[in-house]
Design an enzyme around this catalytic site. Structure first.
Site, PDB file in Angstrom:
ATOM      1  N   GLY A 280     -12.863  12.020   7.287  1.00 48.99           N
ATOM      2  CA  GLY A 280     -11.538  11.395   7.113  1.00 48.99           C
ATOM      3  C   GLY A 280     -10.469  12.476   7.054  1.00 48.99           C
ATOM      4  O   GLY A 280     -10.332  13.173   6.057  1.00 48.99           O
TER       5      GLY A 280
ATOM      6  N   SER B  11     -11.898   9.306  -1.664  1.00 47.68           N
ATOM      7  CA  SER B  11     -11.097   8.080  -1.563  1.00 47.68           C
ATOM      8  C   SER B  11     -11.043   7.409  -2.924  1.00 47.68           C
ATOM      9  O   SER B  11     -11.967   7.543  -3.724  1.00 47.68           O
ATOM     10  CB  SER B  11     -11.738   7.083  -0.595  1.00 47.68           C
ATOM     11  OG  SER B  11     -12.077   7.671   0.615  1.00 47.68           O
TER      12      SER B  11
ATOM     13  N   LYS C 101      -8.770   7.205 -12.055  1.00 45.41           N
ATOM     14  CA  LYS C 101      -7.854   7.278 -10.912  1.00 45.41           C
ATOM     15  C   LYS C 101      -7.028   5.998 -10.797  1.00 45.41           C
ATOM     16  O   LYS C 101      -5.798   6.035 -10.666  1.00 45.41           O
ATOM     17  CB  LYS C 101      -8.656   7.527  -9.637  1.00 45.41           C
ATOM     18  CG  LYS C 101      -7.884   7.361  -8.360  1.00 45.41           C
ATOM     19  CD  LYS C 101      -6.820   8.414  -8.170  1.00 45.41           C
ATOM     20  CE  LYS C 101      -5.819   7.974  -7.152  1.00 45.41           C
ATOM     21  NZ  LYS C 101      -5.355   8.954  -6.252  1.00 45.41           N
ATOM     22  N   LEU C 102      -7.702   4.847 -10.871  1.00 44.59           N
ATOM     23  CA  LEU C 102      -6.984   3.575 -10.772  1.00 44.59           C
ATOM     24  C   LEU C 102      -5.999   3.438 -11.928  1.00 44.59           C
ATOM     25  O   LEU C 102      -4.869   2.991 -11.763  1.00 44.59           O
ATOM     26  CB  LEU C 102      -7.964   2.392 -10.824  1.00 44.59           C
ATOM     27  CG  LEU C 102      -8.895   2.193  -9.640  1.00 44.59           C
ATOM     28  CD1 LEU C 102      -9.737   0.942  -9.841  1.00 44.59           C
ATOM     29  CD2 LEU C 102      -8.108   2.071  -8.347  1.00 44.59           C
TER      30      LEU C 102
ATOM     31  N   CYS D  23      -0.705   3.925  -2.199  1.00 46.89           N
ATOM     32  CA  CYS D  23      -1.653   3.824  -3.318  1.00 46.89           C
ATOM     33  C   CYS D  23      -1.295   2.831  -4.410  1.00 46.89           C
ATOM     34  O   CYS D  23      -2.162   2.080  -4.854  1.00 46.89           O
ATOM     35  CB  CYS D  23      -1.839   5.194  -3.947  1.00 46.89           C
ATOM     36  SG  CYS D  23      -2.775   6.281  -2.879  1.00 46.89           S
TER      37      CYS D  23
ATOM     38  N   ARG E 275       4.251   3.694   4.590  1.00 40.49           N
ATOM     39  CA  ARG E 275       3.345   2.645   4.107  1.00 40.49           C
ATOM     40  C   ARG E 275       3.898   2.008   2.819  1.00 40.49           C
ATOM     41  O   ARG E 275       4.226   2.704   1.882  1.00 40.49           O
ATOM     42  CB  ARG E 275       1.942   3.220   3.872  1.00 40.49           C
ATOM     43  CG  ARG E 275       1.237   3.547   5.199  1.00 40.49           C
ATOM     44  CD  ARG E 275      -0.119   4.149   4.989  1.00 40.49           C
ATOM     45  NE  ARG E 275      -0.054   5.493   4.447  1.00 40.49           N
ATOM     46  CZ  ARG E 275      -1.125   6.221   4.119  1.00 40.49           C
ATOM     47  NH1 ARG E 275      -2.335   5.720   4.267  1.00 40.49           N
ATOM     48  NH2 ARG E 275      -0.988   7.435   3.650  1.00 40.49           N
TER      49      ARG E 275
HETATM   50  C1  UDX Z   1      -7.509   7.630   1.902  1.00 35.50           C
HETATM   51  C2  UDX Z   1      -7.704   6.317   1.157  1.00 35.50           C
HETATM   52  O1  UDX Z   1      -6.968   5.321   1.801  1.00 35.50           O
HETATM   53  C3  UDX Z   1      -7.274   6.356  -0.263  1.00 35.50           C
HETATM   54  O2  UDX Z   1      -7.793   5.240  -0.936  1.00 35.50           O
HETATM   55  C4  UDX Z   1      -7.791   7.513  -0.964  1.00 35.50           C
HETATM   56  O3  UDX Z   1      -7.147   7.675  -2.186  1.00 35.50           O
HETATM   57  C5  UDX Z   1      -7.753   8.766  -0.152  1.00 35.50           C
HETATM   58  O4  UDX Z   1      -8.172   8.581   1.195  1.00 35.50           O
HETATM   59  P1  UDX Z   1      -5.394   8.608   3.170  1.00 35.50           P
HETATM   60  O5  UDX Z   1      -5.929   9.968   3.390  1.00 35.50           O
HETATM   61  O6  UDX Z   1      -3.946   8.441   2.869  1.00 35.50           O
HETATM   62  O7  UDX Z   1      -6.113   7.915   1.940  1.00 35.50           O
HETATM   63  O8  UDX Z   1      -5.825   7.655   4.365  1.00 35.50           O
HETATM   64  P2  UDX Z   1      -5.577   7.856   5.921  1.00 35.50           P
HETATM   65  O9  UDX Z   1      -4.452   8.781   6.161  1.00 35.50           O
HETATM   66  O10 UDX Z   1      -5.575   6.487   6.508  1.00 35.50           O
HETATM   67  O11 UDX Z   1      -6.884   8.643   6.388  1.00 35.50           O
HETATM   68  C6  UDX Z   1      -8.161   8.125   6.478  1.00 35.50           C
HETATM   69  C7  UDX Z   1      -8.818   8.706   7.734  1.00 35.50           C
HETATM   70  O12 UDX Z   1     -10.201   8.302   7.785  1.00 35.50           O
HETATM   71  C8  UDX Z   1      -8.191   8.248   9.052  1.00 35.50           C
HETATM   72  O13 UDX Z   1      -7.778   9.369   9.784  1.00 35.50           O
HETATM   73  C9  UDX Z   1      -9.327   7.497   9.767  1.00 35.50           C
HETATM   74  O14 UDX Z   1      -9.315   7.673  11.178  1.00 35.50           O
HETATM   75  C10 UDX Z   1     -10.561   8.125   9.137  1.00 35.50           C
HETATM   76  N1  UDX Z   1     -11.766   7.305   9.249  1.00 35.50           N
HETATM   77  C11 UDX Z   1     -11.759   6.002   8.877  1.00 35.50           C
HETATM   78  C12 UDX Z   1     -12.952   7.883   9.731  1.00 35.50           C
HETATM   79  O15 UDX Z   1     -12.969   9.055  10.089  1.00 35.50           O
HETATM   80  N2  UDX Z   1     -14.075   7.107   9.792  1.00 35.50           N
HETATM   81  C13 UDX Z   1     -14.075   5.797   9.453  1.00 35.50           C
HETATM   82  O16 UDX Z   1     -15.107   5.145   9.546  1.00 35.50           O
HETATM   83  C14 UDX Z   1     -12.876   5.223   8.976  1.00 35.50           C
HETATM   84  C1  UDX Z   2       0.997   8.439  -5.999  1.00 31.13           C
HETATM   85  C2  UDX Z   2       0.591   9.246  -7.242  1.00 31.13           C
HETATM   86  O1  UDX Z   2       1.722   9.936  -7.760  1.00 31.13           O
HETATM   87  C3  UDX Z   2      -0.518  10.225  -6.912  1.00 31.13           C
HETATM   88  O2  UDX Z   2      -0.948  10.895  -8.072  1.00 31.13           O
HETATM   89  C4  UDX Z   2      -1.664   9.463  -6.293  1.00 31.13           C
HETATM   90  O3  UDX Z   2      -2.705  10.329  -5.919  1.00 31.13           O
HETATM   91  C5  UDX Z   2      -1.212   8.668  -5.090  1.00 31.13           C
HETATM   92  O4  UDX Z   2      -0.136   7.803  -5.452  1.00 31.13           O
HETATM   93  P1  UDX Z   2       2.564   8.924  -3.909  1.00 31.13           P
HETATM   94  O5  UDX Z   2       2.388   7.473  -3.589  1.00 31.13           O
HETATM   95  O6  UDX Z   2       2.380   9.928  -2.825  1.00 31.13           O
HETATM   96  O7  UDX Z   2       1.567   9.350  -5.080  1.00 31.13           O
HETATM   97  O8  UDX Z   2       4.054   9.136  -4.458  1.00 31.13           O
HETATM   98  P2  UDX Z   2       4.830   9.085  -5.836  1.00 31.13           P
HETATM   99  O9  UDX Z   2       5.667  10.309  -5.893  1.00 31.13           O
HETATM  100  O10 UDX Z   2       3.987   8.818  -7.000  1.00 31.13           O
HETATM  101  O11 UDX Z   2       5.842   7.878  -5.603  1.00 31.13           O
HETATM  102  C6  UDX Z   2       5.419   6.542  -5.409  1.00 31.13           C
HETATM  103  C7  UDX Z   2       6.610   5.615  -5.271  1.00 31.13           C
HETATM  104  O12 UDX Z   2       7.290   5.468  -6.510  1.00 31.13           O
HETATM  105  C8  UDX Z   2       7.679   6.129  -4.279  1.00 31.13           C
HETATM  106  O13 UDX Z   2       8.151   5.032  -3.518  1.00 31.13           O
HETATM  107  C9  UDX Z   2       8.759   6.672  -5.177  1.00 31.13           C
HETATM  108  O14 UDX Z   2      10.025   6.670  -4.573  1.00 31.13           O
HETATM  109  C10 UDX Z   2       8.683   5.708  -6.350  1.00 31.13           C
HETATM  110  N1  UDX Z   2       9.196   6.258  -7.612  1.00 31.13           N
HETATM  111  C11 UDX Z   2       8.601   7.343  -8.189  1.00 31.13           C
HETATM  112  C12 UDX Z   2      10.285   5.640  -8.238  1.00 31.13           C
HETATM  113  O15 UDX Z   2      10.820   4.653  -7.736  1.00 31.13           O
HETATM  114  N2  UDX Z   2      10.719   6.140  -9.438  1.00 31.13           N
HETATM  115  C13 UDX Z   2      10.148   7.223 -10.052  1.00 31.13           C
HETATM  116  O16 UDX Z   2      10.596   7.607 -11.145  1.00 31.13           O
HETATM  117  C14 UDX Z   2       9.048   7.844  -9.399  1.00 31.13           C
END
Ligand code: UDX
Ligand code: UDX
Length: 460
Positions: free
Chosen positions: A11, A130, A219-220, A275, A345
C-alpha cells in the site's frame, strides 16, 4: 551491499509512502520496498512528480530511492524476500451489505493477508499500519496461521498518527509510537523487532508497548477524541453567532486551562479528511455490535454535529444573500480538507459546493493544490462549476467569496483589489476564521465568520 533486514510495505498511499520513506532514511541498514497494485501510483513514486504532496517528502524520497528505498508492483517478490511486512492498504467505510455506511471494509486487508500467506516461504512479522477495527488482528491470525507449511505469522499493531501536511514532521518527531502485540513470548519477540526499527531515531521513552487490542483501539479513540474537540467547539460556535460571544476568544480562554489545552479547538466549517469520520463510524459500529448503544450514540453525535456545521454554513450563506444564490457567482477559496495538502477526501468544501450548486449558484473553485481532486469530486455537476487557479480571477465578478481552507496564500491576498472586482454588495464568508474581519468590513465587505457576530453594512 547486503542489508540487515528486508522490510516491505503493501500500500503506497498517504500513509505507506511517507512512513516507509522515513524508515528508509533513518535506517540505511535496511532495504525498504513499497508495493502497490496501482501501477500508475508506483510509476509516480519512481518519478520526480510524487503521487502525493507533503512538505519535505520529495527530499527524503530523493535521498534514499534506489539506495535502500524501492517502489515496485512486484508484490510476490516483495513478500518472498521480506522478514517484516507492513500493511497500509485502505480500509474505507463499507458501502454495501451489513454495516454499510459505518463498518470498515476489510476486503483489501483480507486479500492482502491471503497474498502474504500464498507467497511466503518462511515465518514473518505482519504489521497493521492501516486503521482497523479492534480485534482485526485475531481474524488475520486465523487466516495466516491456518497453513500447512508450518509457518508462523505474528501480527503486530503499529497505528499511524501522522496528520497530512505535517506527515514528515510527525514521522520524524512523533509524540509517541504505539506498538502492540500478543503477550506471548513469540508476540513479544515480534513486537521488539518493530520497536528496534523505530529506535533508530525515536527516543525509547516515546515508544509505547501494549497488548494488540489496546493498540488497535487507541488509534480509533485518539481520532475520535480529536474530532470530538472540534465538534464541541463548533457546537459552541453556533451559540456565539447568536450571542455576540466570539468563538476564538472562548477557545483561547478555555485552552489556557492546562487541563483542556489549546489544540484542536479551532472552530471551522467542519472537519474533513480520510480518517475522522471513517474511524468514528467504525467505532460506532463496533459499539453497536457489542450492544453498547449509549456509547455508540455518544460518538455518533460527533459526526452529526460536523454534518450540521457544514450544512449550517451553506444555510448562512443563503439566508444572508437574500435567500437566493441562483445565478450568482460564488468563489470558493480552498477545496482541500486542510491547508498544505491536495487531498480533498471528506473535505467540507465538497458539501458546501454541492449545497450551492443545488441552489443553482455559479460556483468557481480555486485552490493551490487540490483543483484536480476537486474536479473529480464534483464531476456529477455538468454545469455551474468552474475551476480557476488564480484567486483574483476566481473572485472577479463574484457576489461572494467563501474561504474553506486555511491556506496561507489567502491571508496575504489584496482584498481591496478583490472587493473592487466583485458585484456589490460583496459578501465574504470565512469558514476558517483566518482573515482580518474588521479590515475586510472597513474595505466594504459584509463579513460572516464562524462563531462571531456578522459585520454587515446593511442597516435593515
Ligand atoms: C490507509 C487506510 O485507508 C487508513 O485506514 C489507514 O489509517 C492507513 O492506510 P491511506 O494511506 O491514506 O490510508 O490510503 P490510500 O492513500 O488510499 O492508500 C492505500 C493504497 O493501498 C492505495 O495506493 C491502493 O492502491 C493500495 N492497495 C489497495 C493495494 O496495494 N492493494 C490492495 O489490495 C488494495
Ligand atoms: C488526523 C489525525 O490528526 C492523525 O493523527 C491521524 O493519523 C489521521 O487523522 P488528518 O486527517 O491528516 O489527521 O488531519 P488533521 O490535522 O487532524 O485535521 C482533520 C480535520 O480537522 C481537517 O479538516 C482540519 O481542518 C480540521 N480541524 C483540525 C479543525 O477544524 N479544527 C482544529 O482545531 C483542528
Amino acid at each position: 551491499m547486503g542489508f540487515e533486514k528486508n522490510i516491505l510495505c503493501i500500500g503506497a498511499g498517504y500513509v505507506g509512502g511517507p512512513t516507509m520513506a522515513m524508515i528508509a532514511r533513518k535506517c540505511p541498514q535496511y532495504k525498504v520496498t513499497v508495493v502497490d497494485i496501482d501501477k500508475e501510483k508506483i510509476k509516480a513514486w519512481n518519478s520526480s512528480n510524487l503521487p502525493i504532496f507533503e512538505p519535505g517528502l520529495d527530499e527524503i524520497v530523493k535521498k534514499s530511492r534506489g539506495k535502500n528505498l524501492y517502489f515496485s508492483t512486484e508484490i510476490e517478490k516483495g513478500i518472498e524476500e521480506s522478514q517484516i511486512i507492513f500493511v497500509s492498504v485502505n480500509t474505507p467505510t463499507k458501502t454495501f451489505g451489513q454495516g454499510a455506511g459505518r463498518a470498515a471494509d476489510l476486503q483489501y486487508w483480507e486479500k492482502t493477508a491471503r497474498e502474504i500467506l500464498a507467497y511466503s516461504g518462511s515465518s514473518k512479522v505482519v504489521v497493521e499500519k492501516s486503521t482497523l477495527p479492534v480485534r482485526t488482528a485475531s481474524a488475520m491470525e486465523r487466516i495466516l496461521n491456518e497453513n500447512s507449511k508450518g509457518m508462523r505469522f505474528e501480527i503486530v499493531s503499529n497505528p499511524e498518527f501522522l496528520a497530512e501536511g505535517t506527515a514528515i514532521k510527525d514521522l520524524e518527531n512523533p509524540d509517541r509510537v504505539l506498538i502492540g502485540s500478543r503477550e506471548t513470548p513469540e508476540g513479544i519477540k515480534a513486537r521488539k523487532e518493530v520497536v528496534e526499527i523505530y529506535l533508530n531515531w525515536v527516543p525509547k521513552e516515546k515508544i509505547i508497548e501494549s497488548n494488540v487490542w489496546s493498540s488497535e483501539l487507541s488509534k480509533l479513540t485518539a481520532n475520535a477524541f480529536l474530532a470530538q474537540r472540534i465538534s464541541s467547539i463548533n457546537s459552541i460556535s453556533a451559540l456565539c453567532e447568536k450571542t455576540e460571544a466570539d468563538i476564538d476568544e472562548v477557545a483561547f480562554a478555555i485552552g489556557m486551562d492546562s487541563r483542556i489545552g489549546p489544540k484542536y479547538l479551532k472552530s471551522s466549517v467542519g472537519f474533513g479528511g480520510s480518517c475522522f469520520k471513517k474511524d468514528i463510524l467504525n467505532l460506532v459500529y463496533i459499539c453497536e455490535s457489542y450492544g453498547l448503544d449509549k456509547t455508540a450514540r455518544y460518538w455518533e453525535s460527533v459526526v452529526d454535529i460536523n454534518d450540521w456545521q457544514q450544512n449550517r454554513f451553506v444555510q448562512n450563506m443563503l439566508s444572508n444573500m437574500f435567500n437566493t444564490v441562483a445565478g450568482k457567482k460564488i468563489a470558493i477559496f480552498g477545496f482541500a480538507f486542510k491547508a498544505n495538502t491536495g487531498d480533498t477526501r471528506e473535505s467540507p468544501a465538497i458539501r458546501v459546493a454541492q449545497g450551492l450548486l443545488d441552489e443553482h449558484a455559479e460556483v468557481v473553485i480555486t485552490d493551490p493544490k487540490a483543483l484536480e481532486n476537486a474536479k473529480k469530486d464534483l464531476k456529477q455537476f455538468k454545469q455551474g462549476v468552474t475551476f480557476e487557479a488564480n484567486p483574483y480571477k476566481a473572485a472577479k465578478g463574484a457576489h461572494a467569496v467563501a474561504v474553506l481552507t486555511e491556506w496561507d496564500v489567502y491571508r496575504a491576498l489584496d482584498y481591496r483589489r478583490i472587493f473592487k472586482s466583485m458585484v456589490q454588495p460583496a459578501f465574504l464568508f470565512d469558514g476558517r476564521n483566518i482573515l482580518d474581519h474588521k479590515k475586510l468590513f472597513e474595505t466594504g465587505f459584509n463579513v460572516f465568520a464562524i462563531g462571531k457576530a456578522p459585520l454587515k453594512h446593511f442597516r435593515y
